[in-house]
Design a protein around this motif. Structure first.
Motif, mmCIF file in Angstrom:
data_model
loop_
_atom_site.group_PDB
_atom_site.id
_atom_site.type_symbol
_atom_site.label_atom_id
_atom_site.label_comp_id
_atom_site.label_asym_id
_atom_site.label_seq_id
_atom_site.Cartn_x
_atom_site.Cartn_y
_atom_site.Cartn_z
ATOM 1 N N GLN A 1 23.072 10.196 -63.256
ATOM 2 C CA GLN A 1 24.115 11.119 -63.674
ATOM 3 C C GLN A 1 25.492 10.459 -63.681
ATOM 4 O O GLN A 1 26.495 11.114 -63.959
ATOM 5 C CB GLN A 1 24.129 12.342 -62.753
ATOM 6 C CG GLN A 1 22.881 13.206 -62.880
ATOM 7 C CD GLN A 1 22.821 14.323 -61.846
ATOM 8 O OE1 GLN A 1 23.831 14.592 -61.180
ATOM 9 N NE2 GLN A 1 21.669 14.958 -61.715
ATOM 10 N N GLY A 2 25.526 9.167 -63.374
ATOM 11 C CA GLY A 2 26.787 8.412 -63.425
ATOM 12 C C GLY A 2 27.694 8.660 -62.237
ATOM 13 O O GLY A 2 28.894 8.403 -62.310
ATOM 14 N N GLU A 3 27.135 9.130 -61.133
ATOM 15 C CA GLU A 3 27.954 9.425 -59.966
ATOM 16 C C GLU A 3 28.101 8.197 -59.078
ATOM 17 O O GLU A 3 27.249 7.307 -59.066
ATOM 18 C CB GLU A 3 27.328 10.556 -59.150
ATOM 19 C CG GLU A 3 27.250 11.878 -59.871
ATOM 20 C CD GLU A 3 26.613 12.956 -59.019
ATOM 21 O OE1 GLU A 3 26.257 14.006 -59.572
ATOM 22 O OE2 GLU A 3 26.476 12.735 -57.794
ATOM 23 N N ALA A 4 29.202 8.171 -58.312
ATOM 24 C CA ALA A 4 29.393 7.186 -57.258
ATOM 25 C C ALA A 4 29.174 7.897 -55.932
ATOM 26 O O ALA A 4 29.536 9.059 -55.774
ATOM 27 C CB ALA A 4 30.793 6.588 -57.306
ATOM 28 N N GLY A 5 28.570 7.217 -55.000
ATOM 29 C CA GLY A 5 28.343 7.883 -53.729
ATOM 30 C C GLY A 5 27.529 7.047 -52.774
ATOM 31 O O GLY A 5 27.392 5.832 -52.927
ATOM 32 N N GLN A 6 26.978 7.746 -51.765
ATOM 33 C CA GLN A 6 26.198 7.099 -50.730
ATOM 34 C C GLN A 6 24.985 7.965 -50.430
ATOM 35 O O GLN A 6 24.983 9.163 -50.704
ATOM 36 C CB GLN A 6 27.016 6.908 -49.453
ATOM 37 C CG GLN A 6 28.299 6.122 -49.657
ATOM 38 C CD GLN A 6 29.121 6.050 -48.392
ATOM 39 O OE1 GLN A 6 28.637 6.386 -47.322
ATOM 40 N NE2 GLN A 6 30.369 5.625 -48.514
ATOM 41 N N GLY A 7 23.971 7.349 -49.854
ATOM 42 C CA GLY A 7 22.789 8.108 -49.490
ATOM 43 C C GLY A 7 21.940 7.349 -48.510
ATOM 44 O O GLY A 7 22.005 6.119 -48.415
ATOM 45 N N LEU A 8 21.135 8.088 -47.747
ATOM 46 C CA LEU A 8 20.262 7.497 -46.746
ATOM 47 C C LEU A 8 18.824 7.560 -47.240
ATOM 48 O O LEU A 8 18.382 8.581 -47.768
ATOM 49 C CB LEU A 8 20.393 8.256 -45.421
ATOM 50 C CG LEU A 8 19.663 7.677 -44.207
ATOM 51 C CD1 LEU A 8 20.264 6.338 -43.817
ATOM 52 C CD2 LEU A 8 19.750 8.649 -43.040
ATOM 53 N N TYR A 9 18.099 6.432 -47.103
ATOM 54 C CA TYR A 9 16.682 6.443 -47.461
ATOM 55 C C TYR A 9 15.907 5.612 -46.461
ATOM 56 O O TYR A 9 16.479 4.841 -45.680
ATOM 57 C CB TYR A 9 16.481 5.936 -48.889
ATOM 58 C CG TYR A 9 16.717 4.456 -49.072
ATOM 59 C CD1 TYR A 9 17.993 3.955 -49.340
ATOM 60 C CD2 TYR A 9 15.673 3.541 -49.000
ATOM 61 C CE1 TYR A 9 18.208 2.617 -49.524
ATOM 62 C CE2 TYR A 9 15.887 2.189 -49.175
ATOM 63 C CZ TYR A 9 17.152 1.739 -49.440
ATOM 64 O OH TYR A 9 17.371 0.397 -49.612
ATOM 65 N N VAL A 10 14.568 5.780 -46.498
ATOM 66 C CA VAL A 10 13.683 5.080 -45.569
ATOM 67 C C VAL A 10 12.717 4.229 -46.376
ATOM 68 O O VAL A 10 12.075 4.705 -47.311
ATOM 69 C CB VAL A 10 12.890 6.080 -44.687
ATOM 70 C CG1 VAL A 10 11.995 5.315 -43.705
ATOM 71 C CG2 VAL A 10 13.838 6.994 -43.939
ATOM 72 N N ARG A 11 12.621 2.958 -46.012
ATOM 73 C CA ARG A 11 11.695 2.051 -46.676
ATOM 74 C C ARG A 11 10.254 2.326 -46.232
ATOM 75 O O ARG A 11 10.031 2.981 -45.206
ATOM 76 C CB ARG A 11 12.050 0.598 -46.335
ATOM 77 C CG ARG A 11 13.241 0.068 -47.120
ATOM 78 C CD ARG A 11 13.420 -1.385 -46.799
ATOM 79 N NE ARG A 11 14.381 -2.018 -47.692
ATOM 80 C CZ ARG A 11 14.689 -3.302 -47.661
ATOM 81 N NH1 ARG A 11 14.104 -4.096 -46.784
ATOM 82 N NH2 ARG A 11 15.579 -3.815 -48.498
#
Length: 624
Positions: free
Chosen positions: A242-252
């Protein structure tokens, strides 16, 4: 009197209890408020700062891609390109193939039917490509494609294209450059944050198109990552497309928790640049700061309680004197001395302080002298490095007026100054002498020996004109008075530019590689004895005939004996295989790529030997 003394102790105990309890409650309240405020400020500030850093990195990648597009735009303005003649344009692209940006996989011109020709001579049709349709059918002036498989090379690439118009302003085709995803991965690999941070690029479909790990390039789609065992990465992918800038948490899949920071890349079709970092590393500094502040509060409380318990007018005066002495010393006055005679630890501290300032003053004096001496040595080594570098031919092409051959060389010393060297010079109008050598030992002694040997080889080479006689004469001069028993390995050759004949003799040096129509192989030759240890050594001249297009590749053992952290050598077999992969490329590119592969093999291990290479290609006599 005894009762009064006991009563005095009781009063002091009560004062300590009341003051201590009140102070303790105030410190706890103050600490809680401070902790809450810092936690609510430092962590968001860290996140915002990381986002700003990533935004700047994204802009750098965007500017790089815009620069690629500008190079394509420059080509569009060529009168030859604007002629629209597919055959003529193809010949020109092929002729100037070596001059294109090395980041480009290829340059192509496609006409109004989509028929294209590349700078490598490949042909085909790109009418089904989005970038061709966008320009030729939808009227765009330029286009940047998503990732795709190259029709010419079958590599994963993306294209940067620009419309071509003729003198009447009619659109007659496009010029496009393709860039491999390997180039993108090299770019992101050079951009890291922290110890665990890794960079990547995701296209508008959520596909990861650049990553330091080639096994993840074009393999992982964020929008389908749950099938690969990732948790939380799909939500990040939704924001990215969606062309957003941001941050996020994920788990490998292995359970590691990562935080991803991403930002759109300017001048791209919806691509985003991101950095993933272990969540623990990302939060390490904010959490450590909060923890330090909490411990600081506890330490302050204990210190104040201790001050209340130990406060005494008897020790306050010498303590104040001691404080003043420390302050005086902190201003740089190390001649100041404390005059305290309390007969207790305060006096011992004052005496220790006096000794410390005296020792510190002496240490600073010695350090100043040592630093000055070190700077002088560094300056002299820098001058020696410059002198040594100036002795070697460094301007390429070395003989632009001689089309019969092309020669290129490079040296990378292991220390400030090294013992390897190379040289090339004309003995007469048709005979070019070229050589490579490796002096025993390293550093300044080797550099001095190298300068003597190089000077002798050139002077004797121009005087004697035959490899065996050159080596024999230089050996006798070097052997005279060689008490340190230093030596040099030398490969000396003379190219007849009229017929391609190479006369050569070897003094214990590594065998060169010959690249000819039959392939690439090490040159079978007699090893010979090294120069310097023993007089009257006999050397033998051998011969080979180079055909137009043949190349000789000379090197020192700093290439093949480069070791990694596991002490594994780069080796002759790996050098041979690397040259096979680089066959046909310009000599400068071959040497640069071999050096890069040696560094990659070392993987951070310290360079233990000089790395020197010389390559010469015989072109043959130009047609009259």
């Amino acid at each position: 009197m005894k009762k009064d003394k006991v009563q005095m102790k009781s009063i002091r105990a009560k004062m300590l209890t009341w003051f201590g309890a009140t102070l303790g409650i105030l410190m706890l309240v103050f600490g809680f408020i401070t902790y809450s405020n810092i936690k609510g400020t430092v962590i968001p500030l860290t996140q915002d700062l990381s986002q700003e850093i990533l935004k700047a990195r994204s802009a750098e990648v965007g500017r790089l891609i815009q620069g690629y597009l500008n190079e394509v735009k420059v080509l569009v303005g060529s009168d030859l390109i604007r002629s629209g003649n597919l055959e003529t344009i193809g010949q020109d692209l092929l002729k100037n193939a070596e001059e294109i940006n090395p980041d480009f996989e290829m340059i192509l011109f496609a006409d109004t039917r989509g028929e294209y020709i590349t700078n490598t001579g490949d042909r085909g049709n790109v009418a089904d490509r989005d970038y061709w349709v966008s320009i030729m059918e939808n009227g765009a002036s330029h286009a940047i494609s998503d990732t795709m498989i190259s029709k010419a090379t079958s590599q994963s690439v993306f294209a940067l294209a620009h419309a071509v118009t003729n003198e009447q302003g009619e659109r007659i085709g496009i010029v496009a450059a393709t860039v491999t995803l390997t180039t993108l991965s090299q770019i992101v690999q050079s951009i890291n944050i922290g110890h665990s941070g890794i960079s990547w690029i995701v296209d508008s479909s959520g596909l990861q198109v650049a990553h330091p790990d080639p096994t993840l390039t074009m393999k992982l789609n964020f929008l389908k990552s749950s099938a690969a065992g990732y948790q939380g990465l799909e939500a990040i992918g939704e924001k990215i497309i969606q062309g957003e800038a941001g941050q996020g948490l994920y788990v490998r899949p292995n359970g590691e928790r990562f935080i991803a920071i991403f930002n759109p890349i300017p001048n791209t079709p919806g691509w985003s640049f991101g950095i993933a970092m272990l969540h623990s590393e990302f939060m390490e500094r904010p959490e450590k700061l909060i923890s330090n502040i909490a411990w600081l509060m506890v330490a302050m409380l204990l210190a104040m309680l201790l001050v209340i318990a130990l406060l005494s007018g008897k020790i306050s005066a010498p303590v104040l004197l001691l404080k003043k002495g420390v302050a005086e010393a902190s201003t740089g006055n190390l001649d100041h001395r404390l005059d305290i005679h309390t007969g207790d630890e305060i006096q011992e501290l004052a005496d220790a302080f006096n000794r410390m300032t005296g020792d510190l003053k002496e240490h600073i004096t010695r350090l100043t002298e040592t630093t000055a001496a070190k700077e002088r040595i560094q300056s002299e080594l820098k001058i020696a490095t410059d002198i040594q570098a100036s002795l070697l031919p460094r301007i390429f092409p070395a003989f632009p007026e001689r089309p019969e051959f092309d020669i290129f060389a490079a040296m990378d010393p292991a220390k400030e100054v090294g013992g390897d060297f190379y040289d090339f010079f004309f003995i007469n109008q048709t005979n070019l002498c070229f050589l490579i050598a490796d002096v025993s030992d390293k550093g300044v002694p080797a550099a001095l020996y190298m300068m003597v040997a190089k000077t002798l080889l050139k002077s004797e080479g121009q005087r004697l004109g035959e490899p065996d006689r050159i080596l024999a004469a230089v050996n006798n001069i070097l052997a005279e008075g060689n008490d340190s028993c230093m030596f040099a390995t030398v490969f000396c050759a003379i190219l007849n530019t009229e017929n391609g004949e190479v006369r050569f003799a070897n003094a214990g040096h590594n065998p060169p590689l010959l690249i000819d129509a039959q392939g690439i192989h090490y040159l079978a030759m007699k090893s010979g004895f090294v120069l310097g240890p023993m007089e009257d050594t006999v050397y033998e001249t051998e011969r080979l005939v180079m055909q137009p297009g043949d190349t000789l590749f000379l090197y020192t053992d700093g290439v093949t004996e480069a070791a990694n952290l596991e002490n594994e050598l780069y080796g002759e077999a790996q050098l041979l295989n690397s040259l096979k992969q680089k066959q046909g490329e310009p000599l400068a590119s071959i040497l640069q790529l071999i050096r890069a592969e040696v560094m990659k093999h070392a993987n951070g291990a310290a360079q233990s030997d000089d790395v020197t290479m010389v390559a010469i290609t015989y072109r043959g006599r130009p047609e009259a």
